[in-house]
Design an enzyme around this catalytic site. Structure first.
Site, PDB file in Angstrom:
ATOM      1  N   CYS B 148       0.825  -1.220   0.000  1.00  0.00           N
ATOM      2  CA  CYS B 148       0.000   0.000   0.000  1.00  0.00           C
ATOM      3  C   CYS B 148       0.855   1.264   0.000  1.00  0.00           C
ATOM      4  O   CYS B 148       0.444   2.298  -0.526  1.00  0.00           O
ATOM      5  CB  CYS B 148      -0.945   0.005   1.186  1.00  0.00           C
ATOM      6  SG  CYS B 148      -0.152  -0.373   2.747  1.00  0.00           S
ATOM      7  N   HIS B 241      -2.764   6.815   2.658  1.00  0.00           N
ATOM      8  CA  HIS B 241      -1.317   6.992   2.741  1.00  0.00           C
ATOM      9  C   HIS B 241      -0.925   8.187   1.877  1.00  0.00           C
ATOM     10  O   HIS B 241      -1.252   8.246   0.690  1.00  0.00           O
ATOM     11  CB  HIS B 241      -0.598   5.746   2.213  1.00  0.00           C
ATOM     12  CG  HIS B 241      -0.654   4.563   3.119  1.00  0.00           C
ATOM     13  ND1 HIS B 241      -1.275   4.561   4.341  1.00  0.00           N
ATOM     14  CD2 HIS B 241      -0.119   3.312   2.970  1.00  0.00           C
ATOM     15  CE1 HIS B 241      -1.138   3.377   4.901  1.00  0.00           C
ATOM     16  NE2 HIS B 241      -0.446   2.600   4.098  1.00  0.00           N
TER      17      HIS B 241
END
Lengths: 351, 351, 351, 351
Positions: B148, B241
């Protein structure tokens, strides 16, 4: 030793309050006057201020009557927490009036004959004061301390410069909300969120280190020949600015050599005379998950740099993380240390 | 079209739950089986799972009985949310058993004949499947999706590479806690704090982009010739993120040219056929304080990259910020999109 | 059915934005006008507003030109998100001008002939409209919805009242920051902290339920004969007000009987006609650690009450926890549902 | 005075660490031994512990070697931070072995002949020690301190009892995460959320005050005749438990009378001899938004109660908010104060 009376300009704001707190039991200085905005003039400090610093308000300060910010206060030293624009106008008047102006404001940080000071880094930059006085015809003078974001990684950068030569650095800072004062950052921006923007901060991070790491030769400042690039972020942390840095060195160095240089570094001799300079201004943390703001910001009473995660960088040369307490080392505490330096150097007279 | 029955391996964990959620109303796939750990086998999914994903648990999934993770499930496609070590052991058995293994695990991401796929970036990397099958004698195959953290800035990096040539990048990521599952990160680490460390993450950030941005020629993978350096941080954000990136380009480019390239980019034609690929996979935000995790992570149903703050970098060439939703685009959503690509390319047969 | 054109008064604030969002695809209403402050008049809504609601701004709304808040807008229904003082002055003009004023403001909530409405609780209170019109000589009218804190536990209290008689309740609320708008609560108050104070909220919590649970007989309102005591707290949660309640009942009841009453409750028949009323307005959660704001606030699209932890109280009779989404059910969503009720009752005409 | 050597049982956990910290410079006690779990026995404390308390680990403690928790340690006093079940088994062995066991564990809190002690409240409860020794044939004894949640509002409740008679109280607590140790509460439960549940806490809150506010007559404990009802909540705060209380009094009292009683209260005379008892154990805050956890928990070095928001309650009689530092006053600090009391009373001998 009899204490030196000092005043704080703009004592009611966030930085002003930290000055009040840190001066409360200072061995050399005694806070005898505070100034504030129109609205607060004439009130007792204890009444007028919305105290936001952790811990109780010092009692003596609470009883001071707030004065206007004018150059008729009977002290030789003023600490300036003025907003930039007001600092721009008023700090020269104080300097002209014979005061030692120890400023945390940004207004004159980059002025060529105003020292931008950190005693552990560049105590010799106070040489600029002579030319500052001469060219302006001032009996007093101005010294400044850097922005709190600049402070966060500047000591390890200095050590890299001294040991290996520093050519460039890329910095990403994760900055605490206390830097924005109160009310400051809205909770809606900091809950389950962070903000990749602090007004003016990137450019301060890209300019101020060049002066701090520069040289004063024959009374003139020479900026360090450095390339810098920065991204400042606001994160949900109360105090403590953390910087992630990649540095390009002139002489290649392995991470172990850098760690050795950091651990082997000793502050300039004069720092031993300054009550506010910690015994160990730089603490290297070997754990892979440090420094962390809440766990490390109080190191050295909030005056030490904690550094960790030194490792190689495949793009530049060396990466590391560094942390300082933004309202102590990065603001009021740093400025007070500058005043201590000036006393030790005889630029502020002991009574 | 009749739907393709699929199974989720390790459906009870954080990523497994996202798979369950995102497959609930999928137009092409129908979730007909879930596997779980020893402890949960034989229980109803609805009973066994501690549902932590926002929104209610899909009813149909709640009624599935949890199976052991063995290659005897009657579906052609398995989505793997297995822990790395288990993935290492079990995914090859499934591939051997004729399954299309669409994995989110890290085990085989860097294996030379296993595609590390993002349909908007490198849909042609599925060519590796032929040699993968041949060399292993498998009737099925494995494809993987990146970590990720890697995902967060990879599309803008690809666009830089295509337009200007990409030579190096320094990345600092600010990563959400959902990436660590439940219970995951202790609240004591995330209150008035952040942690400059996520195990294994820096090296994934420094390796995976070389494969994603690499080329498959004559059935063989050539890693991109890039230098990368990364620092991953855990911050108190639920999802999303954010990456701060400085990039070194082969052909110098002004920020405006980079913005133009980002805004002018169009996904490969095949993406238009994939139900999970957003109409606009990359959204450029001109505001100086964006992207922000909470405000931008849901862009394109959590499948779009938001990019902002493109500006010059005095050390390398270009800086920018990029954000993706770590458990949607960066995990389950990305893997499902990979499966859609395989269907569109005929590598998974429609019923 | 042709949609009914509606306007939002004060559409740029936090509640106004929720109105905009929730009206975007409304089956009965069409947003055709928005008003705003002096500063924003004449601008496009999309330009003037600092959008803080999760999700994108509806495109149609973005193109509306902001009007002054004057009673010459060509719609039969206005939703009022006006600040209390402005509502005090302007809502009567709109009522006089023939508009159905569906208000979320506090100004007229406790006025004796203005319904304080929640369709699931007291749909018959719209009877007050006739006397309101008569006594004021208005062709239009005002209806109001309660404060978001009042809303949080009001439906379970109503069910207790109906089943066992309700004599008193002590309420402690834990309220989300979105209720204070933007910039609203400073992050310095909500990081590692909470604030046991929300201006005016305790008294709203102690008064409004008496009207909501009161009776309209022969066109006159009779407040419920209740004793209430409340403490409102601000906590670091984005959305969702949680209330801890202890209630004194007229007829003693065991916790199981209360749970049975909650689960057995069915909304008034007219609610089935209202598109915004959830199929199950009250959801009882048997887990000992629910409801939780982030996990339960979206129940019923943000329009349902989640209730849990029903147990005996050794001081009064029964304790429980209840949660609602403060800006949906507790504000804009609740007001829109009131307008739906007025349509269903024929008090707003369908075109 | 020569210091009394003491040991900490289970010194590595969260409460154990606070004991270590608070004993570091204690004027009467000297920490000479620590015990820990199987895994840590034989290691240096500094190596074995994951230090989570703010501030650095005391150096002397760091050098202690961790011992097994057995009754052969050469000290007269042991502080117990044992988990409940282990406390159940081991504390009696220490008491039998002649040790003064000053426990923070819950195991024997409600045992009829074990004092549940807060020096400011019930210093005379140590009378129970005689019968405890007699009935068990012990040369040592056990005293306990209450749960941190119980502590939060107990002193104001005691003052109400003494001045007006206390008949009942409804309490809702907002409790900090440090109470759950490390790793403790997952960040996923505390980000944009709170949890209305802490295992076992409601019942402790409903039982322990009856003993603390009870009377020891002729060596026997009589529980206070009180009705209590409690709801404990976990909130995203590091330290500091805040309680919202409504109390039913025997003699009606206006809020001003209650404030006067709180402000006029003086601790029992013996408290003046105890180094850990603050000069002003109860601080009344007149501001409408206090006490707040982060701003008030350090009052009296974390040993004072801050109380605010005294006002009438329309259901019972009086409402107020009270706060204590949960790991200082509510745990290790409270237990150390109990030991000081025992020294002052001669129940622990000075060397």
């Amino acid at each position: 030793m009899k204490k030196i009376p000092v005043a704080i300009l703009a004592a009611t704001g966030a930085v002003g309050q930290r000055f009040v707190q840190l001066l409360a039991d200072h061995p050399w200085f005694e806070l005898t006057a505070v100034t504030g905005s129109e609205r607060t003039i004439g009130q007792k400090y204890g009444q007028a201020v919305n105290w936001i610093v952790p811990g109780p308000m010092p009692e003596k300060a609470a009883n001071l009557t707030i004065l206007p910010t004018e150059a008729n206060i009977d002290v030789p030293v003023v600490f300036s927490a003025l907003p930039s624009k007001e600092a721009w106008e008023k700090e020269p008047y104080f300097a002209q009036g014979g005061y030692a102006v120890v400023s945390n404001a940004s207004a004159y940080r980059m002025a060529t004959d105003v020292p931008l000071l950190i005693p552990e880094l560049n105590p010799d930059h106070t040489e600029l004061i002579a030319s500052q006085r001469a060219s302006n015809g001032w009996s007093g003078f101005i010294v400044t301390s850097p922005n709190c974001s600049t402070t966060s990684a500047i000591l390890p950068l200095k050590i890299l410069q001294d040991n290996f030569g520093l050519e460039a650095a890329i910095m990403v800072t994760l900055q605490a909300i206390s830097g924005a004062g109160y009310p400051g950052v809205p909770a809606l921006d900091m809950l389950d969120n962070l903000v990749p923007y602090i007004e003016g901060e990137d450019s301060k991070l890209e300019i101020e280190p060049k002066k701090l790491l520069g040289e004063v030769r024959h009374g003139r400042l020479h900026l360090a020949d450095l390339r810098l690039s920065a991204q400042a972020n606001r994160v949900p942390v109360l105090d403590g600015h953390l910087a992630s840095v990649s540095a390009l060195l002139h002489d290649k160095a392995a991470p172990e050599q850098v760690v050795e240089a950091l651990q082997g570094w000793r502050p300039p001799a004069i720092c031993a005379e300054l009550p506010g300079s910690p015994a160990q201004p730089l603490i290297y943390l070997p754990e892979p998950d440090r420094p962390q703001p809440r766990r490390d910001r109080e190191a050295g009473n909030g005056m030490a740099w904690t550094v960790g995660k030194v490792r190689g960088c495949d793009v530049l040369d060396i990466r590391f993380m560094a942390l300082t307490h933004n309202t102590v080392r990065g603001a009021a505490g740093g400025a007070i240390l500058n005043a201590e330096l000036l006393v030790a150097q005889g630029l502020i007279e002991r009574p």
